[in-house]
Design an enzyme around this catalytic site. Structure first.
Site, short mmCIF file in Angstrom:
data_model
loop_
_atom_site.label_atom_id
_atom_site.label_comp_id
_atom_site.label_asym_id
_atom_site.label_seq_id
_atom_site.Cartn_x
_atom_site.Cartn_y
_atom_site.Cartn_z
N HIS A 62 39.73 50.28 42.13
CA HIS A 62 40.19 49.10 42.87
C HIS A 62 39.56 49.01 44.26
O HIS A 62 39.21 50.03 44.86
CB HIS A 62 41.71 49.16 43.05
CG HIS A 62 42.46 49.16 41.76
ND1 HIS A 62 43.75 49.61 41.66
CD2 HIS A 62 42.11 48.79 40.50
CE1 HIS A 62 44.16 49.51 40.41
NE2 HIS A 62 43.18 49.00 39.68
N LYS A 72 41.02 54.13 53.12
CA LYS A 72 42.21 54.84 52.64
C LYS A 72 42.09 56.33 52.92
O LYS A 72 41.01 56.90 52.80
CB LYS A 72 42.37 54.64 51.13
CG LYS A 72 42.58 53.20 50.72
CD LYS A 72 42.38 52.99 49.25
CE LYS A 72 42.38 51.50 48.93
NZ LYS A 72 41.91 51.21 47.57
N TYR A 132 49.04 57.43 50.06
CA TYR A 132 47.84 57.12 50.84
C TYR A 132 48.11 56.10 51.93
O TYR A 132 49.00 55.26 51.82
CB TYR A 132 46.70 56.65 49.94
CG TYR A 132 46.99 55.52 49.01
CD1 TYR A 132 47.78 55.71 47.88
CD2 TYR A 132 46.48 54.26 49.22
CE1 TYR A 132 48.04 54.67 47.00
CE2 TYR A 132 46.73 53.21 48.34
CZ TYR A 132 47.51 53.43 47.24
OH TYR A 132 47.77 52.40 46.37
N GLU A 143 42.32 41.16 45.79
CA GLU A 143 42.20 42.33 44.90
C GLU A 143 41.02 42.18 43.95
O GLU A 143 40.78 41.07 43.42
CB GLU A 143 43.48 42.50 44.07
CG GLU A 143 44.61 43.20 44.79
CD GLU A 143 45.69 43.64 43.80
OE1 GLU A 143 46.27 42.77 43.15
OE2 GLU A 143 45.92 44.86 43.70
N ASP A 170 43.83 46.62 34.67
CA ASP A 170 42.65 47.49 34.88
C ASP A 170 41.71 47.46 33.68
O ASP A 170 40.50 47.68 33.83
CB ASP A 170 43.09 48.92 35.19
CG ASP A 170 43.66 49.05 36.60
OD1 ASP A 170 43.64 48.03 37.34
OD2 ASP A 170 44.14 50.14 36.95
C1 LIG Z 1 48.33 48.12 45.85
C2 LIG Z 1 49.61 47.36 46.07
C3 LIG Z 1 50.34 46.85 45.01
N1 LIG Z 1 51.50 46.17 45.26
C4 LIG Z 1 52.26 45.69 44.10
C5 LIG Z 1 51.47 44.79 43.16
C6 LIG Z 1 52.02 45.12 41.80
O1 LIG Z 1 53.11 44.28 41.49
C7 LIG Z 1 52.52 46.57 41.92
C8 LIG Z 1 51.60 47.58 41.27
O2 LIG Z 1 50.30 47.34 41.77
P1 LIG Z 1 49.05 47.97 41.07
O3 LIG Z 1 49.24 47.98 39.57
O4 LIG Z 1 47.82 47.29 41.62
O5 LIG Z 1 49.09 49.49 41.60
P2 LIG Z 1 47.91 50.54 41.46
O6 LIG Z 1 47.23 50.42 40.13
O7 LIG Z 1 48.48 51.85 41.84
O8 LIG Z 1 46.88 50.08 42.57
C9 LIG Z 1 46.36 50.98 43.53
O9 LIG Z 1 45.58 51.87 42.82
C10 LIG Z 1 44.32 52.26 43.34
C11 LIG Z 1 44.07 53.69 42.99
C12 LIG Z 1 44.06 51.99 44.75
O10 LIG Z 1 43.28 52.67 45.42
C13 LIG Z 1 44.66 50.81 45.35
O11 LIG Z 1 45.20 51.15 46.61
C14 LIG Z 1 45.70 50.13 44.57
O12 LIG Z 1 45.03 49.06 43.95
O13 LIG Z 1 52.61 46.82 43.33
C15 LIG Z 1 51.98 45.95 46.53
O14 LIG Z 1 53.04 45.32 46.73
N2 LIG Z 1 51.25 46.44 47.59
C16 LIG Z 1 50.09 47.13 47.41
O15 LIG Z 1 49.48 47.56 48.41
#
Ligand SMILES: Cc1cn([C@H]2C[C@H](O)[C@@H](COP(=O)(O)OP(=O)(O)O[C@H]3O[C@H](C)C(=O)[C@H](O)[C@H]3O)O2)c(=O)[nH]c1=O
Length: 182
Positions: A62, A72, A132, A143, A170
């Site tokens: 991401h 980060k 992080y 995003e 993803d």
């Molecule tokens: C990243 C983020 C997400 N969200 C909400 C959006 C979705 O409803 C839920 C899960 O999000 P997501 O599936 O994108 O989470 P990850 O897959 O852990 O995403 C992260 O994973 C990789 C490894 C990264 O480096 C990024 O920081 C980040 O994209 O949290 C938020 O409210 N705030 C945030 O900063």
């Protein structure tokens, strides 16, 4: 704290000084003055994130686009991950190259991922807690990402290939080729 720059300029592995005694351990997980003096990077983190994942979960790759790009500082509070970052800075001599490192609650190491990188991790132990700091706020509209198994990036995720748990979001990320042509 020990700071080592990776082969990707501006990306650092940080090994904090851990103080252990009969009660357990203590370490400074972030100190602006130490960080800036050892890395030469001035940073202003504005958001902390925490996620918990089961073994086999792969989150990433991401990044947030343009003005919403995030640097980060990532670490594992409990468990173990293979953490990966990819240099997407088009002017960089290591554009398209990646760095990977095992982060866990034993080595307590951290990885500083500069803006302009994609980031992801593969979880190697159940109930892994990943924490992080980000230097820019979350912006859903900004995003973006690249498929974890993109052939051109050719990231070595280790031997668990068939057991990955990956979000539908993803699974639909762009290829590196598409990113190049954006
Ligand atoms: C990243 C983020 C997400 N969200 C909400 C959006 C979705 O409803 C839920 C899960 O999000 P997501 O599936 O994108 O989470 P990850 O897959 O852990 O995403 C992260 O994973 C990789 C490894 C990264 O480096 C990024 O920081 C980040 O994209 O949290 C938020 O409210 N705030 C945030 O900063």
């Amino acid at each position: 704290m020990l700071v080592e720059e990776t082969h990707l300029k501006g990306c650092f592995v940080i090994t904090p000084k851990v103080f252990e005694d009969e009660r357990g351990f203590f370490f400074e997980s972030f100190n602006t003055q130490s960080f800036e003096s050892k890395t030469g990077v001035k940073v202003n983190f504005v958001q902390d994130n925490i996620s918990k994942s089961s073994k086999g979960v792969l989150r990433g790759l991401h990044f947030q686009k343009d003005a919403f790009a995030q640097a980060k500082l990532v670490q594992v509070i409990k468990g173990k991950v293979l953490d990966v970052c990819v240099d997407l800075r088009k002017e960089s001599s290591t554009f398209g190259h990646y760095f990977s490192i095992l982060l866990d609650d034993l080595n307590k190491q951290q990885l500083y991922v500069p803006r302009g990188f994609a980031h992801g991790f593969l979880v190697l132990e159940d109930d892994t807690i990943f924490s992080y700091k980000c230097d820019n706020y979350y912006n859903k509209a900004a995003e973006s990402g690249i498929l974890y198994n993109d052939e051109k990036l050719n990231i070595d995720w280790g031997l668990m290939q068939d057991a990955f748990v990956i979000s539908e979001k993803d699974k639909c990320l762009s290829t590196f080729e598409d990113f190049l042509n954006e």
